[in-house]
Design an enzyme around this catalytic site. Structure first.
Site, PDB file in Angstrom:
ATOM      1  N   LYS A  76      94.748 -69.884  63.573  1.00 49.60           N
ATOM      2  CA  LYS A  76      93.382 -69.838  64.110  1.00 49.60           C
ATOM      3  C   LYS A  76      92.485 -70.861  63.441  1.00 49.60           C
ATOM      4  O   LYS A  76      91.575 -71.389  64.073  1.00 49.60           O
ATOM      5  CB  LYS A  76      92.799 -68.424  64.003  1.00 49.60           C
ATOM      6  CG  LYS A  76      93.616 -67.418  64.829  1.00 49.60           C
ATOM      7  CD  LYS A  76      92.799 -66.490  65.681  1.00 49.60           C
ATOM      8  CE  LYS A  76      93.714 -65.895  66.756  1.00 49.60           C
ATOM      9  NZ  LYS A  76      93.225 -64.732  67.451  1.00 49.60           N
ATOM     10  N   LYS A 119      94.786 -64.225  74.490  1.00 52.86           N
ATOM     11  CA  LYS A 119      93.463 -64.366  75.100  1.00 52.86           C
ATOM     12  C   LYS A 119      92.905 -65.739  74.858  1.00 52.86           C
ATOM     13  O   LYS A 119      92.065 -66.225  75.585  1.00 52.86           O
ATOM     14  CB  LYS A 119      92.498 -63.397  74.435  1.00 52.86           C
ATOM     15  CG  LYS A 119      92.841 -61.981  74.634  1.00 52.86           C
ATOM     16  CD  LYS A 119      91.978 -61.155  73.706  1.00 52.86           C
ATOM     17  CE  LYS A 119      92.333 -59.702  73.884  1.00 52.86           C
ATOM     18  NZ  LYS A 119      91.866 -58.893  72.793  1.00 52.86           N
ATOM     19  N   LYS A 154     103.047 -66.933  72.212  1.00 49.04           N
ATOM     20  CA  LYS A 154     102.768 -65.568  72.664  1.00 49.04           C
ATOM     21  C   LYS A 154     101.646 -65.573  73.688  1.00 49.04           C
ATOM     22  O   LYS A 154     100.753 -66.435  73.655  1.00 49.04           O
ATOM     23  CB  LYS A 154     102.454 -64.646  71.489  1.00 49.04           C
ATOM     24  CG  LYS A 154     101.082 -64.803  70.902  1.00 49.04           C
ATOM     25  CD  LYS A 154     100.663 -63.568  70.110  1.00 49.04           C
ATOM     26  CE  LYS A 154      99.162 -63.657  69.845  1.00 49.04           C
ATOM     27  NZ  LYS A 154      98.454 -62.410  69.754  1.00 49.04           N
TER      28      LYS A 154
HETATM   29  P1  ATP Z   1      94.778 -63.333  70.849  1.00 49.74           P
HETATM   30  O1  ATP Z   1      95.504 -63.018  72.115  1.00 49.74           O
HETATM   31  O2  ATP Z   1      93.521 -64.108  71.056  1.00 49.74           O
HETATM   32  O3  ATP Z   1      95.677 -63.872  69.805  1.00 49.74           O
HETATM   33  P2  ATP Z   1      95.117 -60.693  70.304  1.00 49.74           P
HETATM   34  O4  ATP Z   1      95.295 -60.291  71.730  1.00 49.74           O
HETATM   35  O5  ATP Z   1      96.300 -60.853  69.437  1.00 49.74           O
HETATM   36  O6  ATP Z   1      94.251 -61.965  70.297  1.00 49.74           O
HETATM   37  P3  ATP Z   1      93.893 -58.185  69.943  1.00 49.74           P
HETATM   38  O7  ATP Z   1      93.290 -58.105  71.275  1.00 49.74           O
HETATM   39  O8  ATP Z   1      93.050 -57.589  68.909  1.00 49.74           O
HETATM   40  O9  ATP Z   1      94.180 -59.659  69.545  1.00 49.74           O
HETATM   41  O10 ATP Z   1      95.314 -57.483  69.954  1.00 49.74           O
HETATM   42  C1  ATP Z   1      95.445 -56.121  70.305  1.00 49.74           C
HETATM   43  C2  ATP Z   1      96.888 -55.707  70.178  1.00 49.74           C
HETATM   44  O11 ATP Z   1      97.691 -56.413  71.132  1.00 49.74           O
HETATM   45  C3  ATP Z   1      97.514 -55.999  68.810  1.00 49.74           C
HETATM   46  O12 ATP Z   1      98.245 -54.869  68.407  1.00 49.74           O
HETATM   47  C4  ATP Z   1      98.441 -57.158  69.063  1.00 49.74           C
HETATM   48  O13 ATP Z   1      99.554 -57.160  68.196  1.00 49.74           O
HETATM   49  C5  ATP Z   1      98.863 -56.899  70.486  1.00 49.74           C
HETATM   50  N1  ATP Z   1      99.275 -58.135  71.163  1.00 49.74           N
HETATM   51  C6  ATP Z   1      98.535 -59.259  71.318  1.00 49.74           C
HETATM   52  N2  ATP Z   1      99.218 -60.208  71.981  1.00 49.74           N
HETATM   53  C7  ATP Z   1     100.437 -59.670  72.271  1.00 49.74           C
HETATM   54  C8  ATP Z   1     101.598 -60.163  72.961  1.00 49.74           C
HETATM   55  N3  ATP Z   1     101.627 -61.364  73.479  1.00 49.74           N
HETATM   56  N4  ATP Z   1     102.675 -59.336  73.063  1.00 49.74           N
HETATM   57  C9  ATP Z   1     102.661 -58.087  72.535  1.00 49.74           C
HETATM   58  N5  ATP Z   1     101.586 -57.575  71.873  1.00 49.74           N
HETATM   59  C10 ATP Z   1     100.489 -58.347  71.739  1.00 49.74           C
END
Ligand code: ATP
Ligand code: LTN
Length: 330
Positions: free
Chosen positions: A111, A200, A197
């Protein structure tokens, strides 16, 4: 009853990775655990947010969680900034966290690289200390298990290390939590860049299925998902990341093993069609319930206020324990 805690950031829009990696397990765990779920708006401040957008998306994420099946009668659902104990404990944990450990966090590296190459070039100090606030979220509730996606593994290790160090230095204070990372769906990949991955914060949303995408858009995104040219449907993450991601998604949504699923398809077209259909079937009722919550924001705010009050009772108790053990004057 064992305690479960987890959090989600109100940045961008909730996507299929969030749902399969985290939220749907949160829903399932309500039956057998004492569950607490938090929209972590203070974590969102680690990168600059538009205030109106942050306010709107905090409410929206809470509504998506309710629509996905988080039941405020069984679970505690609240917004992080409504419980001031979180940033308070975070400071006490920062003072017991090693600078070197924070520097090794891969999410910080990713990040901060992203932020540095972005238009402002600004990397906040909060982005660096982010894991201490996450540790505070978890430790404030005597949490036993934390259901998260695979990307949060390192933050959970950090949380355990800080809790253990604090307990060693100041006497038994915190429950040392375990990560709960689901066997399927813990790492959903971007449809356009299947070695990254699903996120968002991707540049465009063409590789991300948003829970609030309309059905046509979901179909289109899956149809355009990157595959490869050998034409064989096989689950092989290293050699065939795109096809394997589709199989993982279909497997996670329908509770089937991706390797076994692969043998039922000869071509990519039908695999994509089946995947799109399964996602749509799962998401459609969530969207319908979301529209109901969206139409009544005051009701969501009421539920969040009740959640904050319940959360704070527990948080205050654990914070008082930590302050006392640290030697802070009552
Ligand atoms: P960003 O996508 O911007 O990196 P984030 O989605 O990881 O942000 P959060 O919205 O806080 O951040 O994540 C919420 C939950 O979703 C966390 O438990 C994270 O591990 C899970 N998560 C996020 N992306 C994935 C993915 N691609 N596959 C599975 N789990 C995910
Ligand atoms: N760091 C997590 C979000 C998060 C969290 C938490 C998850 C903040 N506090 C406490 C579990 C428990 C993320 O970026 N996805």
């Amino acid at each position: 009853m064992s305690r479960v805690f987890s959090g989600i950031q109100p940045t961008g829009s909730t996507h299929l990775g969030n749902y399969l990696g985290a939220v749907r397990n949160w829903v399932d765990m309500q039956d057998s655990y004492d569950t607490i779920y938090c929209v972590v708006d203070l974590h969102a401040l680690t990168v600059q947010q538009d205030p109106a957008e942050l306010r709107a998306s905090t409410l929206r994420v809470a509504q998506v969680l309710l629509a996905a099946g988080i039941d405020p009668d069984r679970a505690t659902l609240f917004v992080q900034s409504h419980v001031h104990e979180h940033p308070e404990l975070s400071w006490m944990l920062e003072c017991n966290a090693a600078f070197g450990d924070l520097r090794r966090m891969t999410q910080f590296k990713d990040k901060s690289d992203q932020a540095e190459s972005g238009s402002s070039g600004f990397v906040s100090a909060g982005l660096f200390t982010y894991p201490a606030l996450m540790a505070a979220d978890i430790l404030l509730y005597d949490t036993d298990a934390v259901p998260v996606g695979d990307d949060q593994r390192q933050h959970l290790e950090f949380t355990r290390d800080v809790a253990e160090r604090f307990n060693n230095r100041y006497g038994d204070t915190f429950v040392v939590p375990e990560a709960f990372i689901p066997p399927a769906g813990a790492r959903i990949m971007d449809l356009q860049h299947p070695t990254n991955k699903m996120s968002k914060s991707a540049d465009t949303d063409s590789g991300t299925i948003l829970l609030l995408d309309d059905m046509k858009k979901i179909e289109k995104k899956i149809k355009r998902a990157v595959t490869d040219t050998d034409g064989e449907v096989r689950f092989d993450v290293a050699e065939k990341p795109g096809v394997s991601n589709l199989l993982s998604i279909l497997g996670a949504v329908t509770d089937q093993d991706p390797t076994e699923l692969a043998s039922g398809f000869e071509q990519y077209g039908p695999l994509k069609a089946a995947t799109a259909e399964a996602i749509i079937e799962r998401i459609r009722p969530i969207q319908e319930r979301f529209r109901e919550f969206e139409a009544d924001p005051a009701e969501t705010e009421r539920l969040l206020a009740i959640g904050a009050e319940k959360a704070q009772q527990k948080a205050a108790e654990v914070l008082a324990r930590a302050k006392n053990n640290l030697g802070l004057l009552p």
